[in-house]
Structures are given as structure tokens and as C-alpha cells.
Design an enzyme around this catalytic site. Structure first.
Site, PDB file in Angstrom:
ATOM      1  N   LYS A 171       0.881  -1.184   0.000  1.00 42.84           N
ATOM      2  CA  LYS A 171       0.000   0.000   0.000  1.00 42.84           C
ATOM      3  C   LYS A 171       0.907   1.219   0.000  1.00 42.84           C
ATOM      4  O   LYS A 171       1.430   1.628   1.038  1.00 42.84           O
ATOM      5  CB  LYS A 171      -0.874  -0.024   1.254  1.00 42.84           C
ATOM      6  N   GLU A 246       9.141   1.274  11.220  1.00 47.12           N
ATOM      7  CA  GLU A 246      10.219   2.211  10.894  1.00 47.12           C
ATOM      8  C   GLU A 246       9.609   3.598  10.979  1.00 47.12           C
ATOM      9  O   GLU A 246       8.885   4.013  10.070  1.00 47.12           O
ATOM     10  CB  GLU A 246      10.748   1.951   9.477  1.00 47.12           C
ATOM     11  N   CYS A 280      13.701  10.296   7.076  1.00 46.66           N
ATOM     12  CA  CYS A 280      13.498   9.882   8.475  1.00 46.66           C
ATOM     13  C   CYS A 280      14.799   9.956   9.256  1.00 46.66           C
ATOM     14  O   CYS A 280      14.813  10.326  10.419  1.00 46.66           O
ATOM     15  CB  CYS A 280      12.943   8.478   8.518  1.00 46.66           C
ATOM     16  N   GLU A 379       9.970  16.148  15.336  1.00 40.93           N
ATOM     17  CA  GLU A 379      10.415  15.924  13.963  1.00 40.93           C
ATOM     18  C   GLU A 379       9.723  16.930  13.042  1.00 40.93           C
ATOM     19  O   GLU A 379       8.504  16.927  12.924  1.00 40.93           O
ATOM     20  CB  GLU A 379      10.059  14.501  13.533  1.00 40.93           C
TER      21      GLU A 379
HETATM   22  P1  NAD Z   1       2.178   8.586   7.570  1.00 36.65           P
HETATM   23  O1  NAD Z   1       2.270   7.765   8.797  1.00 36.65           O
HETATM   24  O2  NAD Z   1       1.154   9.640   7.513  1.00 36.65           O
HETATM   25  O3  NAD Z   1       1.885   7.659   6.309  1.00 36.65           O
HETATM   26  C1  NAD Z   1       2.684   6.531   6.006  1.00 36.65           C
HETATM   27  C2  NAD Z   1       1.832   5.500   5.316  1.00 36.65           C
HETATM   28  O4  NAD Z   1       0.825   5.078   6.233  1.00 36.65           O
HETATM   29  C3  NAD Z   1       1.098   6.012   4.080  1.00 36.65           C
HETATM   30  O5  NAD Z   1       1.083   4.983   3.104  1.00 36.65           O
HETATM   31  C4  NAD Z   1      -0.306   6.252   4.590  1.00 36.65           C
HETATM   32  O6  NAD Z   1      -1.283   6.114   3.590  1.00 36.65           O
HETATM   33  C5  NAD Z   1      -0.445   5.144   5.620  1.00 36.65           C
HETATM   34  N1  NAD Z   1      -1.457   5.406   6.652  1.00 36.65           N
HETATM   35  C6  NAD Z   1      -1.927   6.602   7.091  1.00 36.65           C
HETATM   36  N2  NAD Z   1      -2.884   6.400   8.031  1.00 36.65           N
HETATM   37  C7  NAD Z   1      -3.013   5.062   8.194  1.00 36.65           C
HETATM   38  C8  NAD Z   1      -3.812   4.245   9.040  1.00 36.65           C
HETATM   39  N3  NAD Z   1      -4.688   4.760   9.885  1.00 36.65           N
HETATM   40  N4  NAD Z   1      -3.643   2.900   8.977  1.00 36.65           N
HETATM   41  C9  NAD Z   1      -2.734   2.364   8.131  1.00 36.65           C
HETATM   42  N5  NAD Z   1      -1.968   3.082   7.295  1.00 36.65           N
HETATM   43  C10 NAD Z   1      -2.102   4.417   7.318  1.00 36.65           C
HETATM   44  O7  NAD Z   1       3.636   9.107   7.320  1.00 36.65           O
HETATM   45  P2  NAD Z   1       4.120  10.074   6.186  1.00 36.65           P
HETATM   46  O8  NAD Z   1       3.681  11.429   6.560  1.00 36.65           O
HETATM   47  O9  NAD Z   1       3.737   9.519   4.856  1.00 36.65           O
HETATM   48  O10 NAD Z   1       5.717   9.924   6.288  1.00 36.65           O
HETATM   49  C11 NAD Z   1       6.454  10.708   7.121  1.00 36.65           C
HETATM   50  C12 NAD Z   1       6.853   9.934   8.354  1.00 36.65           C
HETATM   51  O11 NAD Z   1       7.456   8.698   8.009  1.00 36.65           O
HETATM   52  C13 NAD Z   1       7.905  10.676   9.157  1.00 36.65           C
HETATM   53  O12 NAD Z   1       7.632  10.573  10.533  1.00 36.65           O
HETATM   54  C14 NAD Z   1       9.184   9.919   8.817  1.00 36.65           C
HETATM   55  O13 NAD Z   1      10.211  10.042   9.737  1.00 36.65           O
HETATM   56  C15 NAD Z   1       8.697   8.528   8.697  1.00 36.65           C
HETATM   57  N6  NAD Z   1       9.633   7.700   7.916  1.00 36.65           N
HETATM   58  C16 NAD Z   1      10.376   6.768   8.556  1.00 36.65           C
HETATM   59  C17 NAD Z   1      11.286   5.991   7.845  1.00 36.65           C
HETATM   60  C18 NAD Z   1      12.155   4.969   8.537  1.00 36.65           C
HETATM   61  O14 NAD Z   1      12.727   4.162   7.849  1.00 36.65           O
HETATM   62  N7  NAD Z   1      12.268   4.953   9.857  1.00 36.65           N
HETATM   63  C19 NAD Z   1      11.436   6.190   6.471  1.00 36.65           C
HETATM   64  C20 NAD Z   1      10.663   7.148   5.849  1.00 36.65           C
HETATM   65  C21 NAD Z   1       9.756   7.904   6.586  1.00 36.65           C
END
Ligand code: NAD
Length: 478
Positions: A171, A246, A280, A379
Site C-alpha cells: 500500500k 520504521e 526519516c 520531527e
Molecule cells: P504517515 O504515517 O502519515 O503515512 C505513512 C503511510 O501510512 C502512508 O502509506 C499512509 O497512507 C499510511 N497510513 C496513514 N494512516 C493510516 C492508518 N490509519 N492505517 C494504516 N496506514 C495508514 O507518514 P508520512 O507522513 O507519509 O511519512 C512521514 C513519516 O514517516 C515521518 O515521521 C518519517 O520520519 C517517517 N519515515 C520513517 C522511515 C524509517 O525508515 N524509519 C522512512 C521514511 C519515513
């Protein structure tokens, strides 16, 4: 205008509704993607289960490895096309998007090579017994990835799972789904059988939540924000399945007076400006020894002033951020800095001919941030670096550990004994000494401690995480 469909059981399937695809460089709509939901997730998980019971489940490890290697080859063949798609979708400068494609290919190459090298053990036991262990796939694994590095995150999450023999349901993030769909097309061309590789696009709270809670998956791998990570883990707990989380970070770069200033300042500025700070593991706090604070922030400021922001195709140092929500979020932190009287030490600038309607922010260096201030704790996920002073080694360790995160850390010093002491004492999944590899190195186990998550991706660690160890005890007599 293209309307992209989901890829389920080897077929392209339309959804009843769609979502717009927006180009962050100018805010224009470029295409539509399917707004998949619980029904599409049900179908995708069922197709994965069918694949596991059929051709894919019977594909041996060496053959799986060859399929992954073939996919790596196809990604490389189409690298320019994929880079352009990713660059336009995320707003990434082309040079950075090209690197993402290369890293994605490398994940499939690496795990293709590893697929037939994962094996169990034999264990000495009582006389008359033979004991052996086997790694078995979990079944169907779910993969929810964010928008910042869609291709890299897809490769990182999906390749080890396929190598272990699972079927996957991916997804992608609703803002950036195009390259995940392109990958599904390439997986089909590489010869993955129907149902091994499924992609369902849609909103997080619809398709994402349905995938995380689905009773038919055996493992869920989530990369994204901490808030959503907690929801995903709670959903997975109901089905008692393992979870890899992650999450975010507030990673420290610790600079001592004996550091190589040139190397340190160049790497630190690159780390926070890469992908417009939406990384991240970006080193977003720079901790500087008091005695060299002015000199080192001066070196950082000079590099910040040289940074240029442009559209993805202009290919400058930074592109736009991914959407208006992200732009507003970053600007709100800059407002807090101004309101609290924190010194803005330097800013980058917008390049010429910046398209109207894009989501641009200037990279910004903020000085003398108290370690407990919101800007030093939360962050921001943008190109904002906060500088913090420290007195001595103990103070550096205390400040480095003084956040709820623990993803990566950088230490800059020519005293390797001291660097090693810090490497042990800083709470973080990765530590870099006199270098910083935000995101790089598919071979290097990666993941967080504390609020940055748990489980490891990359390297062989990730592969083992996608398998379940079975112990077989055979009594044959002495
Ligand atoms: P997000 O949590 O909003 O979204 C991530 C994914 O989760 C998307 O595909 C989104 O559609 C899905 N999602 C959203 N709500 C959901 C729910 N209720 N149930 C299941 N899935 C759901 O994050 P973002 O804004 O897309 O990304 C930014 C964040 O990701 C930052 O905090 C960043 O640090 C983190 N990140 C971490 C890593 C790592 O490897 N540790 C890598 C990249 C990004």
C-alpha cells in the site's frame, strides 16, 4: 489524463473511486489513482494466499533469487523513466531521483543474491535425536510505505519478503503511488507469478487500515509516522502477528572541536537538505562543542546560503516538499522559532523561474536552540537544522539522548576512542563516525529504538525478520 488501477492477482483492477495525483513542483493534477479500500485489500490478500498455495509457494529459493535479480535488471533498464516519474510525483530533483532508482534496484539485486543463502541450523541435542531449524515464510505480508522515498522504501520492504518466499500486498502513500504501480508492471515482466506481488493504492485510513487489520496477513511492515505506527501495531496485535515499525527521528550530529570542519559541515548540510529534509534519518539536530560553536555554525551558514530551491526538473539542491500540509507544517515551526526569538543563522534561496503553485520552503539554519525546545524535540520533516551547544562529552551524550527518538546519529571527532564511547552510549539504531549515511547502504541493518520503532530492515537482519523459524526434533534412536 491517466487513471491508474490496482494490481491484484496479476490483473489491473479499477476501483469505484479515484484520488488525484498532484505534482508538488506546480500544484497541477497530473493523473488519478484508484482509491482502494477494504474490498480491494481483501482481494489482494486472497490472491496472495492463492499464490502461496500454488506456483509461488512452490518456487524454490534459487528461482526466487533469479526473479528478484531479473527485476533489478528491469529497474535499471527503465531507470530514466522511473526517475522522471518519481521526480515529478515526489518533487525530487532528478539527480536525487536517479539515485533512488539505483538504490531500489540494489535492494532487489542484494536480496536476489541472498534468497538461497538463508538457512537454518542443526542443534546438538540428546543422544538419539536430530534437531534442525528451517526459515519459513509468514505467508502474505503487508507493506505500508510513506511518500518521501517511494521507490527506496518499496525495495527495502518488499525485496527481502519476496526473497524469503512470502507473497506481498503493498500500500503506497496516497501522494506518491506511481512508481509502486510501475514496479508491479516490471514484476510481472520479470516473471513473478500472479498474486506474488500486489499493489493497492488508496488512503491510509481506508486501504492502509484495512491492510494492517487484515486477519489474512502474517506480518506487517510499516514505514511512516509514529502516530500511525501505533495504530498499525494495535491492529496487528489483534491478529497476534509480528510488526516492523520504521518511524521518525530527530537524529543528532555531534561535532567536537577536533572534527574535520570541512567534511563535517558539507555532510551535515547535505544530510538535512537532501530530499528537502524529508528523510526519516536526516541529522536534524547539530550538537556543537561550545568552544567551536561560532566557527562551526559559520561554516554551516555559508553552505546553507549556497543552497538553491527549484522545481524537480530544474534539479537544484532541493525541490518542493510533497504537499501543502507539509509546507504549512514546516512554516509553522519557522514561525515558532521567530516568535521565541531563536536566531535564524542562514537561509537558502529560491532559484529563478520557480513555478507558481508549488510547495516550496527555504532551507533554514537556526542557532542556540535550547535542548528542550520544541524545535529540538519534534520531527519537523523539512530542511530545518537546529544548532545546540554542548560543554563536554557527558553533556553531548545527555543532549543526544534527550528526545523520544533513536534512529541514527553522527559523531564528528578525530579522537576515535571518544567516538567509540559515544557510539556505545548514544541510543540509536545506527551510528556513523566521521561520515553520515542518511538512507544509504542496503547491506547495513537499519531501524530505530525508543519512539523510532522496532525491527530491522536492510541487510540479512531484514530477511530473517520476514521468516518464521521452525524447529524439527527427530527421534531416531542411538
Ligand atoms: P504517515 O504515517 O502519515 O503515512 C505513512 C503511510 O501510512 C502512508 O502509506 C499512509 O497512507 C499510511 N497510513 C496513514 N494512516 C493510516 C492508518 N490509519 N492505517 C494504516 N496506514 C495508514 O507518514 P508520512 O507522513 O507519509 O511519512 C512521514 C513519516 O514517516 C515521518 O515521521 C518519517 O520520519 C517517517 N519515515 C520513517 C522511515 C524509517 O525508515 N524509519 C522512512 C521514511 C519515513
Amino acid at each position: 489524463m491517466d487513471v491508474h488501477q490496482n494490481y491484484i492477482a496479476g490483473r489491473w483492477v479499477a476501483s469505484r473511486a479515484t484520488l488525484p495525483v498532484i505534482n508538488p513542483s506546480d500544484g497541477a493534477k497530473t493523473a488519478e489513482i484508484a482509491r482502494g479500500g477494504a474490498g480491494e485489500i481483501d482481494a489482494a490478500v486472497a490472491s496472495g494466499q492463492t499464490a502461496m498455495a500454488g506456483v509461488w509457494g512452490k518456487t524454490d529459493a534459487a528461482s526466487r533469487g533469479r526473479l528478484l535479480a531479473k527485476l533489478a535488471e528491469l529497474i535499471r533498464r527503465d531507470s530514466e523513466k522511473l526517475a522522471r516519474m518519481e521526480s515529478e510525483d515526489v518533487g525530487k530533483p532528478m539527480t536525487q531521483a536517479r539515485n533512488d532508482v539505483a538504490v531500489c534496484a540494489r535492494y532487489f539485486e542484494y536480496y536476489g543474491g541472498a534468497a538461497d543463502k538463508v538457512h537454518g541450523d542443526t542443534i546438538p541435542f540428546q543422544s538419539g535425536f536430530s534437531v534442525m531449524t528451517f526459515y519459513e515464510p509468514h505467508g502474505v505480508t503487508g507493506h505500508i510505505v510513506p511518500w518521501n522515498y517511494p521507490l527506496q522504501m518499496t525495495g527495502r520492504s518488499v525485496a527481502p519478503s519476496l526473497a524469503m518466499g512470502n507473497a506481498i500486498v503493498l500500500k503506497p502513500a496516497e501522494d506518491t503511488s506511481l512508481t509502486a504501480l510501475a514496479m508491479a508492471k516490471l514484476a510481472e515482466e520479470a516473471g513473478f507469478p500472479p498474486g506474488a506481488f500486489n499493489v493497492v493504492t488508496g488512503l491510509g485510513e481506508e486501504a492502509g487500515a484495512a491492510l494492517a487489520a487484515h486477519p489474512g496477513i502474517g506480518h506487517i511492515s510499516f514505514t511512516g509516522s509514529r502516530e500511525v505506527g501505533v495504530l498499525v501495531q494495535a491492529a496487528a496485535a489483534k491478529n497476534t502477528i509480528p510488526v516492523t515499525l520504521e518511524l521518525g527521528g530527530k537524529s543528532p550530529q555531534v561535532v567536537f572541536s577536533d572534527a574535520d570542519f570541512d567534511d563535517a559541515s558539507a555532510t551535515i548540510v547535505r544530510g538535512i537538505s537532501q530530499n528537502a529534509g524529508q528523510t526519516c534519518s536526516a541529522g536534524s539536530r547539530v550538537l556543537i562543542e561550545d568552544s567551536v560553536y561560532d566557527r562551526f555554525t559559520g561554516a554551516l551558514a555559508e553552505r546553507f546560503r549556497a543552497l538553491r530551491v527549484g522545481s524537480a526538473s530544474q534539479d537544484l539542491d532541493l525541490g518542493p516538499v510533497v504537499n501543502p500540509t507539509q509546507q504549512t507544517r514546516i512554516e509553522s515551526y519557522l514561525d515558532i522559532a521567530r516568535k521565541d526569538g531563536l536566531p535564524i543563522l542562514a537561509e537558502g534561496s529560491f532559484g529563478t523561474n520557480l513555478p507558481a503553485g508549488g510547495f516550496y520552503v527555504k532551507p533554514t539554519l537556526i542557532g542556540d536552540v535550547p535542548p528542550d525546545h520544541r524545535l529540538a524535540q519534534e520531527e519537523i520533516f523539512g530542511p530545518v537544522l537546529v544548532a545546540i551547544r554542548f560543554r563536554d562529552e557527558a553533556d553531548a551524550i545527555r543532549i543526544a539522548n534527550n528526545t523520544s527518538y533513536g534512529l541514527a546519529a553522527g559523531i564528528w571527532s578525530s579522537d576515535l576512542g571518544r567516538s567509540m564511547r559515544l557510539a556505545h552510549k548514544i541510543q540509536s539504531g545506527q551510528v556513523f563516525v566521521n561520515n553520515y549515511g542518511a538512507g544509504g547502504g542496503v547491506e547495513l541493518p537499519f531501524g530505530g529504538v525508543k519512539g523510532s520503532g522496532h525491527g530491522r530492515e536492510k541487510g540479512f537482519e531484514a530477511l530473517y525478520g520476514f521468516g518464521s523459524l521452525k524447529t524439527v526434533v527427530l527421534k531416531h534412536g542411538a
